[in-house]
Design an enzyme around this catalytic site. Structure first.
Site, PDB file in Angstrom:
ATOM      1  N   SER A   1       0.832  -1.189   0.000  1.00  0.00           N
ATOM      2  CA  SER A   1       0.000   0.000   0.000  1.00  0.00           C
ATOM      3  C   SER A   1       0.879   1.256   0.000  1.00  0.00           C
ATOM      4  O   SER A   1       1.604   1.500  -0.955  1.00  0.00           O
ATOM      5  CB  SER A   1      -0.963  -0.036   1.193  1.00  0.00           C
ATOM      6  OG  SER A   1      -1.983   0.920   1.047  1.00  0.00           O
TER       7      SER A   1
ATOM      8  N   ASP B   1      -9.060  -4.909  -5.952  1.00  0.00           N
ATOM      9  CA  ASP B   1      -8.699  -4.007  -4.856  1.00  0.00           C
ATOM     10  C   ASP B   1      -9.816  -2.989  -4.635  1.00  0.00           C
ATOM     11  O   ASP B   1     -10.218  -2.294  -5.561  1.00  0.00           O
ATOM     12  CB  ASP B   1      -7.387  -3.286  -5.190  1.00  0.00           C
ATOM     13  CG  ASP B   1      -6.774  -2.581  -3.990  1.00  0.00           C
ATOM     14  OD1 ASP B   1      -7.526  -2.133  -3.113  1.00  0.00           O
ATOM     15  OD2 ASP B   1      -5.536  -2.460  -3.944  1.00  0.00           O
TER      16      ASP B   1
ATOM     17  N   HIS C   1      -7.410  -5.598  -1.408  1.00  0.00           N
ATOM     18  CA  HIS C   1      -6.199  -4.861  -1.036  1.00  0.00           C
ATOM     19  C   HIS C   1      -5.186  -5.757  -0.328  1.00  0.00           C
ATOM     20  O   HIS C   1      -3.980  -5.643  -0.538  1.00  0.00           O
ATOM     21  CB  HIS C   1      -6.579  -3.677  -0.149  1.00  0.00           C
ATOM     22  CG  HIS C   1      -5.484  -2.688   0.029  1.00  0.00           C
ATOM     23  ND1 HIS C   1      -4.856  -2.057  -1.034  1.00  0.00           N
ATOM     24  CD2 HIS C   1      -4.867  -2.203   1.148  1.00  0.00           C
ATOM     25  CE1 HIS C   1      -3.927  -1.237  -0.572  1.00  0.00           C
ATOM     26  NE2 HIS C   1      -3.915  -1.315   0.738  1.00  0.00           N
TER      27      HIS C   1
END
Length: 805
Positions: free
Chosen positions: A670, A743, A777
């Protein structure tokens, strides 16, 4: 013209070559597995999730599988208002498998296995009844979600009602205080089939704006058209019911609606209900749709409207809504509501004397709400005390990133004593969390003896982290430590046990001992083991783990946790893999605080970078990458500070003779992936990088990212400067880019990785793009997790030098 006939042998050869090519491509794109010893650790059964009952005399142990097969993630789902909904069972998407429940009783030592239905699957962690004798749980079956209840002393279970639950807009059930009745959200009876999509559209999807300032995050999974609206209303609608666990008798509350909250008053004569209403929105998640919060009586009749909002997509960045927010019942009153209202239009940048006002409203809710006090800074919540109207009030100062906690009594609200006043980043001086007591009527208040409050403190310091149980005097500020984790251990206070404070439950672990729960005597420190969890990967206990501390050239102290292979010999220079995630701070002193410990047991789970140590690499986990500065402008030097922090870690480990600085890899997930791409673009310190689920072009997140307070048009140069996509031609060291195809995290659209890969490819760099089917994610499917580890091992071995054959 006749075609020449192909001879049979040649035809077979051609077919074989074609088939081989197809199989080769299929094999190249098939899921891969890391070495068998690593795969065995990933697939090992994890220790259960643990929950203590309200009477504090038993633990519930829930077994689970964090990495189900890809078939689970591949089950169809709808994207509705920021949610992912399984239409087959009208429930949120399931990405964890729960497999069984046992109850461990403290005094008798008896372990009770809870009966599970013969068909269906446990849908989550069960919920304790207030008296601690029952548990309620949801079960997924082929066409819906059922409600079950079990006796925690015998394990016997049964289904309640013939309805199906609806958890799309929130928890699908909650216990009432008599430990018999359960309030549920159910699928409305007689609901017809779901709206069918029309193949031929009736027209385009249209949005229009004129003069409205709406700076919202780049949310995903939003409604896109009129059909999505129909689906959202269909799957989100529920009917509130109350069902008796003893008799099975049900009572209906109100009519079907889009309920996002149901919260009963302490005397259970009223219920606070929030219901969505049209218009919906294509720009924000369901929580910001038009909505109304009402007080209902116990029969479901509306008594009063507390708050009513349209679509709230105009909230200032880092601001709040105008109108009642944080509405809650005040403990120790039968039915009194407390809430906050902004006095600055919800805008944190507006200069005002007071940010918020706090309001009270008492049953029967016919009078006007009355203002009880104003706050200088943003209201951040009450923690209620055992004395009526006594509370701790928290205010947050956004400009300084600072919080202040006051002790006050609402009977004299202008008399406030400051109990704590410190930076939100100050982990050394934070008191921790107040220990809470549950009163017989279900209210939660701070555990208190006279003027002394109990606190569960994290115990961070330069020496490491040693959790504590403290008590603090609200009159004098004096602190007494009642329990502290011993040297070379990590033992946390969980809760007091039984009806007094003579015993408490802890979670104990060390470098070599797996976490387990203990019953500890407060005075004599006697200990009784409550659980006997074992090491899921005993073959890795020899791995060395230590906290390392070093300093950045500008004087900011840094730290991280270094892992070395079990067979490491002093003097060896190992290839290094560094894993990090940047964090923001306003000053050097808090940025340099040590937030890691080497006294915890190390679990090797999912796709953790720690697995690199099994392949012979030195691994620096959670290397601190502090971005220090004024909260308004700290990202002006993001690149320089990130580069200096990474280089300082390499310099220090190189000075110890542990690593080969020419074989250093860096990675992150991330925001850590964003950092990784920046480090490869703007330094020559790394041999390769691994970036997972990142965002690399900040023009695609124009209204802020992470803690950035400016929008793109206010700081164009900064947005462009920190976007590694703009410097793809400078990424010459190999970069492995991994992303979930589904995601749903705001900002980290899958296209971010696709475009960065294309940019590197188009400018002659070296990169590999891995898109994981059905993954969001974070990666959950067993096949995905194993494949990611395999990719990481291969990439590091190819470009950082193999650490291990």
């Amino acid at each position: 013209m006749k075609m020449k006939k192909l001879a049979a042998p040649n035809l077979l050869i051609a077919f074989a070559l074609l088939l081989g090519s197809v199989l080769s491509n299929a094999q190249n794109n098939a899921y891969r597995r890391p070495p068998a010893d690593v795969a065995a650790i990933v697939e090992a059964k994890p220790t259960p999730q643990v929950s203590m009952n309200p009477t504090r005399d038993a633990l519930m142990l829930t077994d689970y599988n964090p990495n189900p097969g890809i078939t689970t993630l591949a089950e169809p789902f709808l994207k509705l208002g920021g949610l992912r909904v399984n239409p087959q069972i009208n429930a949120r998407q399931r990405i964890t498998e729960f497999t069984g429940v046992t109850v461990q009783w403290f005094q008798t030592g008896k372990s009770v296995t809870v009966e599970m239905p013969k068909t269906g699957r446990l849908a989550g962690i069960p919920s304790w009844s207030p008296d601690g004798k029952r548990i309620a749980f949801a079960v997924d079956v082929a066409d819906g979600v059922q409600l079950w209840v079990a006796d925690a002393t015998t394990g016997k279970s049964k289904r309640l009602g013939n309805f199906y639950l609806n958890d799309m807009l929130g928890s699908s059930f909650l216990w009432m205080e008599d430990s018999d009745r359960i309030c549920v959200r159910s699928i409305p009876a007689g609901r017809g089939p779901a709206p069918s999509a029309t193949v031929v559209p009736t027209g385009p999807a249209i949005e229009e704006t004129s003069g409205k300032v709406s700076q919202v995050m780049t949310y995903q999974d939003l409604l896109k058209n009129e059909h999505d609206e129909y689906l959202f209303e269909y799957y989100g609608s529920s009917q509130l019911l109350i069902i008796s666990a003893n008799s099975g008798k049900t009572q209906q509350l109100g009519g079907p609606g889009l309920y996002t909250m149901m919260n009963w008053s302490p005397d259970e004569r009223y219920v606070l209900v929030t219901q969505l209403r049209k218009p919906f929105s294509y720009r924000v998640q369901y929580s910001n749709f038009a909505r109304k919060t009402e007080i209902w009586d116990q029969n479901g009749k509306a008594v009063r409207t507390v708050a009513e909002f349209g679509v709230t997509d105009e909230i200032p960045r880092q601001g709040v809504v105008t109108g009642p927010r944080s509405v809650e019942w005040q403990p120790l009153y039968d039915a009194r509501l407390v809430w906050a209202e902004a006095l600055d239009g919800g805008d944190p940048k507006k200069k005002v004397e007071f940010r918020d006002k706090l309001m009270l409203l008492d049953a029967p809710f016919t009078a006007a709400p009355r203002e009880v006090l104003k706050t200088k800074h943003r209201y951040a919540g009450f923690e209620w005390m055992a004395s009526k109207d006594a509370a701790l009030l928290t205010e947050f100062d956004r400009d300084r990133r600072w919080y202040t906690i006051y002790y006050l009594n609402l009977q004299q609200p202008t008399v406030k004593d400051t109990l704590f006043d410190l930076s939100t980043n100050d982990d050394y001086n934070t008191p921790g969390d107040p220990v809470m007591d549950r009163l017989p009527n279900g209210d939660w208040v701070i555990a208190q003896d006279g003027d002394w409050l109990y606190y569960d403190a994290p115990g961070n310091s330069d020496e490491g982290q040693y959790p504590r149980l403290d008590k603090i005097n609200i009159k004098t500020g004096e602190k007494q430590t009642l329990f502290k984790s011993k040297d070379k251990t990590f033992e946390e206070f969980i809760a007091f046990a039984g009806k007094d404070r003579s015993q408490f439950v802890t979670r104990y672990q060390s470098k070599t001992e797996v976490p387990n729960f203990y019953l500890v005597g407060l005075k004599d420190q006697s200990r009784k083991a409550l659980t006997m969890f074992t090491d899921p990967a005993p073959q890795l206990t020899g791995i060395e783990k230590r906290v390392v501390k070093y300093t950045r050239p500008d004087g900011v102290p840094l730290s991280g946790t270094l892992y070395l292979p079990a067979d490491y010999k002093p003097g060896q220079k190992l290839p290094l893999f560094m894993w990090a995630y940047p964090l923001e701070y306003t000053d050097k002193s808090t940025a340099g605080q040590v937030r890691v410990t080497d006294n915890t047991f190390t679990f090797y789970r999912n796709d953790s970078p720690l697995f690199m140590v099994t392949q012979g690499y030195a691994v620096l986990m959670d290397a601190t990458i502090p971005i220090v500065g004024d909260p308004e402008t700290m990202n002006n030097t993001f690149r320089e500070q990130a580069t200096a922090s990474g280089r300082a870690a390499i310099d220090y480990l190189d000075s110890l003779g542990i690593i080969d600085r020419n074989k250093v890899g860096v990675g992150g997930h991330s925001y850590g992936a964003f950092m990784t791409a920046n480090l490869l673009a703007h330094s020559n310190d790394y041999a390769y990088g691994i970036a997972r689920s990142g965002a690399y072009n900040r023009t695609l997140t124009p209204f802020g990212f992470q803690s950035e307070r400016r929008n793109f048009w206010e700081a164009k140069d900064i947005y462009m400067n920190v976007s590694p996509f703009n410097y793809a031609d400078q990424i010459k060291k190999p970069l492995l880019i991994i992303h979930g195809e589904a995601d749903n995290n705001p900002g980290t659209f899958t296209v971010q990785s696709e475009r960065l890969y294309q940019a590197i490819k188009g400018t002659g760099g070296t990169a590999r793009l891995v898109l994981l089917p059905h993954e969001s994610h974070g990666y959950r499917a067993r096949e995905s997790v194993l494949h990611v580890l395999s990719e990481m091992f291969d990439w590091a071995g190819k470009y950082g030098g193999p650490a291990k054959p």
